[in-house]
Scaffold this motif. Structure first.
Motif, PDB file in Angstrom:
ATOM      1  N   TRP A   1       0.653  -1.066   0.033  1.00 16.13           N
ATOM      2  CA  TRP A   1      -0.144   0.337  -0.167  1.00 16.13           C
ATOM      3  C   TRP A   1       0.488   1.710   0.148  1.00 16.13           C
TER       4      TRP A   1
ATOM      5  N   GLU B   1       4.093   1.050  -1.517  1.00 15.17           N
ATOM      6  CA  GLU B   1       4.942   1.283  -2.712  1.00 15.17           C
ATOM      7  C   GLU B   1       3.231   2.001  -3.929  1.00 15.17           C
ATOM      8  N   SER B   2       2.391   1.975  -3.910  1.00 18.43           N
ATOM      9  CA  SER B   2       0.984   2.605  -4.798  1.00 18.43           C
ATOM     10  C   SER B   2       0.776   3.806  -4.551  1.00 18.43           C
TER      11      SER B   2
ATOM     12  N   ARG C   1      -1.175   4.341  -1.659  1.00 15.31           N
ATOM     13  CA  ARG C   1      -2.836   4.156  -1.349  1.00 15.31           C
ATOM     14  C   ARG C   1      -2.752   4.561   0.017  1.00 15.31           C
TER      15      ARG C   1
ATOM     16  N   GLU D   1      -6.275  -4.204  -5.258  1.00 16.46           N
ATOM     17  CA  GLU D   1      -5.449  -4.214  -6.528  1.00 16.46           C
ATOM     18  C   GLU D   1      -4.098  -4.246  -6.360  1.00 16.46           C
ATOM     19  N   GLU D   2      -3.323  -3.827  -5.061  1.00 23.56           N
ATOM     20  CA  GLU D   2      -1.794  -3.877  -4.803  1.00 23.56           C
ATOM     21  C   GLU D   2      -1.165  -5.854  -4.933  1.00 23.56           C
TER      22      GLU D   2
ATOM     23  N   ASN E   1       0.918  -7.578  -7.189  1.00 29.97           N
ATOM     24  CA  ASN E   1       1.986  -8.658  -6.604  1.00 29.97           C
ATOM     25  C   ASN E   1       1.681  -9.917  -7.132  1.00 29.97           C
TER      26      ASN E   1
ATOM     27  N   THR F   1      -2.347   3.058 -13.760  1.00 29.46           N
ATOM     28  CA  THR F   1      -2.741   3.638 -12.078  1.00 29.46           C
ATOM     29  C   THR F   1      -1.746   2.454 -11.131  1.00 29.46           C
ATOM     30  N   TYR F   2      -2.049   1.431 -11.573  1.00 24.24           N
ATOM     31  CA  TYR F   2      -1.569   0.686 -10.233  1.00 24.24           C
ATOM     32  C   TYR F   2      -0.358  -0.191 -10.423  1.00 24.24           C
ATOM     33  N   SER F   3       0.213  -0.801 -12.072  1.00 22.60           N
ATOM     34  CA  SER F   3       1.693  -1.870 -12.627  1.00 22.60           C
ATOM     35  C   SER F   3       2.183  -0.448 -12.539  1.00 22.60           C
TER      36      SER F   3
ATOM     37  N   PRO G   1       3.452   2.018 -10.361  1.00 29.19           N
ATOM     38  CA  PRO G   1       4.186   2.612  -9.127  1.00 29.19           C
ATOM     39  C   PRO G   1       4.481   1.162  -8.737  1.00 29.19           C
ATOM     40  N   LEU G   2       3.788   0.128  -9.151  1.00 31.61           N
ATOM     41  CA  LEU G   2       4.154  -1.403  -8.583  1.00 31.61           C
ATOM     42  C   LEU G   2       5.086  -1.799  -9.385  1.00 31.61           C
TER      43      LEU G   2
END
Ligand code: ATP
Ligand code: MG
Length: 565
Positions: A80, A82-83, A85, A111-112, A116, A417-419, A421-422
């Motif tokens: 969380w 990392e993203s 959020r 999502e995170e 992962n 959006t998530y890919s 930052p992660l």
């Protein structure tokens, strides 16, 4: 199942805080029991309904090659972080530490975690697309848990995530998911509408909500009376309104307007339609780290939509401000306007773009400016308006009206959006590294239980739809001491069970009225009454959805029941 063995503690009393039919009846009929605020146990009947809904979802997911997984409920807080959020989710996120001082959260959505799972494992475009989902307990420390299963803290969600090599492919999957969710709700026997939704800070047009139509719904949706358009009011747009009244023919000037604070007063005083008066709305906007006062400007004939106001400045929440707080900033409540303000964020509604001959507060007690033209270049414009009933549809010549809905699903084009930052990347056909494009698809499984009952109930209790009923047939033995009744009912029960039909036999040593009340409260679609008439070879079928009992000759009963299927 035998009623005599069933654990369904029915009661006459509803929980004290229960306002909605679903909360009242699911509790009274022994489907659920409350543990603490927003926490519920599913008793045998409740668990059956939950599994039925899950089964429909699983079947439909399998049809589109979505694969079921199950992710850990306890989630490392690092993901969380990392993203980015952690703060965004605020207090809904339940955080805690283990004995080694490692930080965790109880998953409110995944999502995170799902990113992962694929990052580092899905490395080539050849492994895409991928659609993974789970049906899993979620925890959100809701500020106001209420309405039973409708807004719980612990609840069951079907959350799905898709991964793609391109935006086009994500769009294709999004449409497929929309069609699939539609089919699920149809199969569950629900009346619903798919509407445009607020996409929050992420923006974009790719967010839709599935709304079960019910007066008790917490969401207001604007629907067109002519075309398919429907949107949550948080996101709804309208045809640009016209004002037939002429603009006030006043040259730019500051005018004394003693005690004239309301749009109505000003409209009368200047003989101008409220369309030509600038309404100023001050709000406190809350961000991750701090908060500030923002002034929003709209036409006097319009109202501020708060979610749009939040999105316009990328805030997390919105709150009211007192006149005191405004005065501290040097503002004059009742006479606020956009002129001559420094160090305050101003946002103008898009319909003010290029507006001429407007009237607005002068930021000075008892004064207004007239003949004001909006300088389009320097101002920040955003859609801020809450559409009203009777507004024109933006897509056709129809009119918008409000209706209430229960949000049972939300599908969202996430993009990267998530890919990003992660760091979930893959190599494309040219061997170039790219971020995966994602979609996310949530469905409130436990909320659906409540939604079915909100849409299907009467003064006696629940009325389950065909696919959601805990048992389809309830064989009610009127007088258990009557050997003929007992023997016939048992034979019927064995026969239906053998045919794989979901049936329960009410073999309790209770009066007919008592058993019938339970049947109606619980809401089995059909109660088969084996009573006195059996002596003449007659049995009754009592459909729960209407009050007309059907008399059937006992020899014909089985065939009739199978026809009902
Ligand atoms: P809401 O606006 O109702 O709070 P949300 O936008 O927070 O919903 P999502 O994050 O999109 O909801 O979650 C997906 C689905 O999970 C929702 O469409 C809803 O059906 C369900 N859901 C969300 N919060 C709850 C809750 N507290 N209790 C039961 N179901 C919920
Ligand atoms: Mg929520």
């Amino acid at each position: 199942m035998r009623f005599s063995r069933l654990y369904a503690p029915t009661t006459k009393e509803a929980p004290k805080d229960a306002l909605l039919a679903s909360h009242i009846y699911l509790s009274r009929a022994g489907f659920i029991s409350q543990v603490a605020s927003g926490l519920y146990n599913y008793l045998p009947l409740g668990k059956r309904v939950l599994k039925k809904i899950e089964a429909v979802i699983n079947e439909e997911m399998a049809n589109i090659y979505a694969q079921e997984v199950e992710l850990s409920f306890v989630t490392p807080i690092e993901f969380w972080e990392e993203s980015g959020r952690v703060n965004k989710f605020g207090k809904e996120l339940l955080r805690f530490k283990d004995r080694k001082d490692n930080g965790f959260v109880l998953g409110p959505t995944h999502e995170e975690m799902m990113v992962n799972i694929v990052r580092g494992r899905v490395t080539s475009y050849k492994q895409l697309p991928l659609n993974l989902y789970q049906i899993k307990t979620k925890f959100r420390d809701e500020a106001r848990p209420r309405f039973g299963l409708m807004r719980a803290r612990e609840f069951v969600m079907k959350d799905g995530y898709s991964f793609h090599a391109s935006y086009e492919d994500m769009d294709r999957e999004f449409d497929l998911m929309e069609a699939t969710y539609k089919r699920i709700l149809e199969r569950l026997g629900l009346e619903f509408r798919i509407v445009e939704a607020d996409s929050g800070a992420i923006g974009g047009s790719g967010s839709k909500e599935l709304m079960v139509l019910a007066d008790s719904g917490e969401d207001t949706i604007a629907v067109c009376d002519t075309c398919e358009y429907g949107a949550n009011v948080e996101a709804a747009v309208r045809a640009e309104p016209r004002c037939d009244a002429p603009a006030p023919a006043l040259a730019y000037e500051k005018i004394h307007t003693p005690e004239l604070k309301s749009i109505n007063d000003l409209s009368t005083f200047f003989k101008a339609d409220s369309y030509y008066i600038v309404k100023t709305v001050a709000k406190r906007l809350i961000f991750e780290e701090d908060s500030k006062i923002v002034l929003y400007f709209l036409r006097g004939s319009d109202e501020l939509q708060e979610v749009k106001a939040v999105n316009a400045v990328n805030a997390l929440e919105i709150a009211d401000v007192s006149d005191e707080e405004l005065r501290e900033l040097g503002l004059v409540p009742g006479f606020m306007g956009p002129m001559g303000l420094e160090n305050i964020t101003l946002v103008f509604d898009a319909s003010l773009k290029g507006a001429k001959s407007m009237i607005c507060g002068a930021n000075e007690k008892d004064f207004h400016y007239v003949g004001v033209d909006m300088e389009t270049e320097q101002l920040e414009f955003s859609d801020l308006v809450q559409v009203q009933e009777g507004d024109g549809c933006a897509r056709c010549a129809g009119k918008l009206s409000y209706t209430k809905g229960i949000e049972v699903g939300h599908i969202f084009k996430l993009g990267t959006t998530y890919s990003k930052p992660l760091g979930a990347t893959f190599l494309d056909e040219n061997g170039k590294s790219q971020e995966m494009v994602m979609g996310t698809y949530g469905m409130g499984v436990s909320r659906l239980i409540a939604a079915v009952i909100e849409q299907h109930n009467d003064e006696k209790g629940c009325i389950w739809t065909e696919t959601t009923a805990p048992y389809r047939f309830n064989i009610l033995i009127s007088n258990i001491k009557d050997e003929e009744q007992l023997a016939y009912a048992e034979e019927l029960y064995a026969e239906l069970s053998a045919r794989g039909v979901e049936v329960i036999i009410d073999d309790r040593k209770e009066r007919f009225g008592f058993k019938m009340n339970d049947a109606e409260l619980i809401g089995f679609p059909y109660t088969i009454i084996v009573g006195k008439n059996l002596a003449e070879g007659i049995v009754q079928i009592a459909p729960r959805s209407n009050s007309e009992k059907i008399e059937v000759k006992k020899d014909e009963l089985l065939a009739r029941l199978m026809e009902l299927k």
